[in-house]
Design a protein around this motif. Structure first.
Motif, mmCIF file in Angstrom:
data_model
loop_
_atom_site.group_PDB
_atom_site.id
_atom_site.type_symbol
_atom_site.label_atom_id
_atom_site.label_comp_id
_atom_site.label_asym_id
_atom_site.label_seq_id
_atom_site.Cartn_x
_atom_site.Cartn_y
_atom_site.Cartn_z
ATOM 1 N N GLN A 29 9.023 -25.478 -4.877
ATOM 2 C CA GLN A 29 7.870 -25.612 -3.996
ATOM 3 C C GLN A 29 8.379 -25.861 -2.579
ATOM 4 O O GLN A 29 9.069 -26.852 -2.336
ATOM 5 C CB GLN A 29 6.975 -26.762 -4.449
ATOM 6 C CG GLN A 29 6.370 -26.571 -5.828
ATOM 7 C CD GLN A 29 5.516 -27.754 -6.261
ATOM 8 O OE1 GLN A 29 4.948 -28.461 -5.432
ATOM 9 N NE2 GLN A 29 5.439 -27.985 -7.566
ATOM 10 N N TYR A 30 8.057 -24.966 -1.693
ATOM 11 C CA TYR A 30 8.472 -25.084 -0.299
ATOM 12 C C TYR A 30 7.284 -25.543 0.544
ATOM 13 O O TYR A 30 6.123 -25.330 0.178
ATOM 14 C CB TYR A 30 9.005 -23.754 0.217
ATOM 15 C CG TYR A 30 10.258 -23.290 -0.486
ATOM 16 C CD1 TYR A 30 11.510 -23.723 -0.057
ATOM 17 C CD2 TYR A 30 10.193 -22.443 -1.585
ATOM 18 C CE1 TYR A 30 12.669 -23.310 -0.700
ATOM 19 C CE2 TYR A 30 11.347 -22.026 -2.238
ATOM 20 C CZ TYR A 30 12.580 -22.470 -1.796
ATOM 21 O OH TYR A 30 13.718 -22.069 -2.447
ATOM 22 N N GLN A 58 16.528 -27.428 8.019
ATOM 23 C CA GLN A 58 15.187 -27.040 7.590
ATOM 24 C C GLN A 58 14.102 -27.789 8.360
ATOM 25 O O GLN A 58 13.059 -27.216 8.697
ATOM 26 C CB GLN A 58 15.035 -27.286 6.088
ATOM 27 C CG GLN A 58 15.815 -26.309 5.223
ATOM 28 C CD GLN A 58 15.344 -24.870 5.426
ATOM 29 O OE1 GLN A 58 14.155 -24.587 5.376
ATOM 30 N NE2 GLN A 58 16.283 -23.981 5.667
ATOM 31 N N LYS A 275 20.017 -24.562 -0.278
ATOM 32 C CA LYS A 275 18.691 -24.289 0.287
ATOM 33 C C LYS A 275 17.590 -24.643 -0.711
ATOM 34 O O LYS A 275 16.570 -25.229 -0.339
ATOM 35 C CB LYS A 275 18.578 -22.824 0.692
ATOM 36 C CG LYS A 275 17.243 -22.492 1.343
ATOM 37 C CD LYS A 275 17.180 -21.036 1.771
ATOM 38 C CE LYS A 275 15.823 -20.726 2.418
ATOM 39 N NZ LYS A 275 15.732 -19.311 2.844
ATOM 40 N N SER A 279 14.951 -28.208 -0.576
ATOM 41 C CA SER A 279 13.492 -28.105 -0.549
ATOM 42 C C SER A 279 12.850 -29.304 -1.242
ATOM 43 O O SER A 279 11.712 -29.664 -0.942
ATOM 44 C CB SER A 279 13.028 -26.798 -1.197
ATOM 45 O OG SER A 279 13.236 -26.807 -2.599
ATOM 46 N N ASP A 283 9.927 -31.540 0.427
ATOM 47 C CA ASP A 283 8.709 -31.794 -0.336
ATOM 48 C C ASP A 283 8.412 -33.285 -0.365
ATOM 49 O O ASP A 283 7.263 -33.706 -0.188
ATOM 50 C CB ASP A 283 8.887 -31.254 -1.756
ATOM 51 C CG ASP A 283 7.666 -31.481 -2.626
ATOM 52 O OD1 ASP A 283 6.617 -30.873 -2.335
ATOM 53 O OD2 ASP A 283 7.765 -32.261 -3.583
ATOM 54 N N TRP A 300 10.147 -31.288 -7.807
ATOM 55 C CA TRP A 300 8.977 -31.194 -6.932
ATOM 56 C C TRP A 300 7.736 -31.861 -7.523
ATOM 57 O O TRP A 300 6.628 -31.621 -7.082
ATOM 58 C CB TRP A 300 8.685 -29.729 -6.578
ATOM 59 C CG TRP A 300 9.858 -29.036 -5.981
ATOM 60 C CD1 TRP A 300 10.196 -28.998 -4.647
ATOM 61 C CD2 TRP A 300 10.870 -28.294 -6.655
ATOM 62 N NE1 TRP A 300 11.354 -28.288 -4.461
ATOM 63 C CE2 TRP A 300 11.790 -27.820 -5.679
ATOM 64 C CE3 TRP A 300 11.097 -27.948 -7.991
ATOM 65 C CZ2 TRP A 300 12.909 -27.056 -5.991
ATOM 66 C CZ3 TRP A 300 12.217 -27.190 -8.312
ATOM 67 C CH2 TRP A 300 13.099 -26.753 -7.328
#
Length: 345
Positions: A29-30, A58, A275, A279, A283, A300
């Motif tokens: 989940q980005y 990011q 990467k 995330s 999150d 996530w």
């Protein structure tokens, strides 16, 4: 959504059940594409390499206005900052010294945030070490991983609370995310019943090079369970995040050669790339809401704590750890902050 404390403990073994779910069966989940961090200020510790650097990168991609790279070595931090400045010339990127093996450095860093920052929205406490060799930090007398992964992390967490509360915009809680590991589920924690507990980590006979990392990270989970009961999510949202088994980090840089070879082989077939792993940080730090306060985020999602924490024995260890930690860190500014929390409850 229930918090980690409200969820029932997981009965599935970490290996292989949870590990397979983590590495192969979880849907990333980005942050939403329209996420905009313009005007916001963030701190990322251990951010010159690996997950910390990727997190900084990011955050900047979402238009973060000011980034504090908190590192132990200024030269390495400047190298990382130079790369980020080329990609994000519009952002203010600064390198601040933070040595997590030193109480004095942690105190000085926190004092600098109070003095120099007009705003602080996000703190991601990523710095940590595997601690696969027994080392005592001369300035504190504590085993190195205990010092970095637990004592200094807890100290920095508490010292940043009033800064995040007072310097985040009115009506918007500050965000503090601590990197953890759910390998804590597998920790043997053989010295958990030794009294007093903290000094037992400084005795080489209790040192286990395989268990040391998960159990020192586990201590932070035990402590934050209690701390987050005192902190309102209206002031600061505190959560922990498990990034998963990740390649491209330097966490095991001091591990024995045989361990490095084994991990390299395992990473080649199962590890998340940086990467994807980072995330989970984003999150936790900018997407999840107040329901994540006091929780661990894994894959996530809000996940339960290690089963041990729900037991009578676990609660007893938690109480002893809390008392010993406050005694250790109280004179460093922690007692005054905690007293203010009690008053406001």
């Amino acid at each position: 959504m229930p918090s980690s404390k409200e969820l029932p403990p997981s009965t599935a073994p970490f290996f292989p059940n949870q590990f397979i779910k983590n590495q192969y069966c979880s849907k990333p989940q980005y942050p939403p594409q329209d996420t905009d961090l313009s005007g916001q200020v963030a701190i990322v510790t251990g951010s010159n390499t690996g997950l910390g650097f990727a997190c900084a990168k990011q955050l900047l991609s979402y238009k973060l206005s000011r980034l504090i790279i908190a590192v132990r070595t200024t030269a390495k931090g400047e190298d990382a900052a130079a790369k980020l400045r080329k990609q994000h010339p519009e952002a203010t990127i600064e390198v601040w010294l933070l040595d997590m093996s030193s109480y004095e450095s942690v105190q000085a860093f926190a004092a600098r945030t109070e003095k120099e920052l007009l705003r602080l929205d996000i703190a991601v406490l990523n710095a940590g070490i595997a601690g696969s060799e027994f080392k005592i930090v001369p300035s504190t007398g504590h085993e190195e991983a205990l010092q970095v992964n637990y004592l200094s992390t807890v100290l920095l967490t508490i010292l940043l609370l009033p800064v995040l509360k007072d310097k985040s915009p009115a009506g918007t809680p500050g965000r503090l995310t601590v990197s953890t590991t759910m390998l804590s589920i597998t920790a043997k924690f053989a010295n958990k019943n030794v009294k007093p507990l903290l000094p037992s980590f400084d005795d080489k006979k209790n040192f286990d090079p395989v268990d040391n990392y998960p159990k020192t990270k586990f201590l932070t989970q035990l402590f934050l369970w209690k701390l987050t009961d005192l902190v309102s999510s209206d002031d600061v949202i505190i959560n922990m995040v498990e990034p998963g088994f990740t390649k491209g980090t330097e966490l095991q840089r001091d591990a024995p050669v045989a361990v490095k070879v084994f991990l390299a082989l395992l990473k080649s077939v199962s590890a998340r790339d940086v990467k994807l792993a980072v995330s989970t940080y984003l999150d936790a730090a900018i997407v999840k809401g107040k329901d994540s306060h006091g929780s661990i985020l894994m894959n996530w999602e809000i996940a339960p704590y290690a089963p041990f924490q729900y037991t009578k024995e676990g609660q007893d260890v938690m109480e002893r750890l809390w008392g010993e930690t406050i005694k250790e860190l109280g004179p460093l500014g922690v007692s005054d902050i905690l007293k203010s929390l009690y008053v406001s409850m």
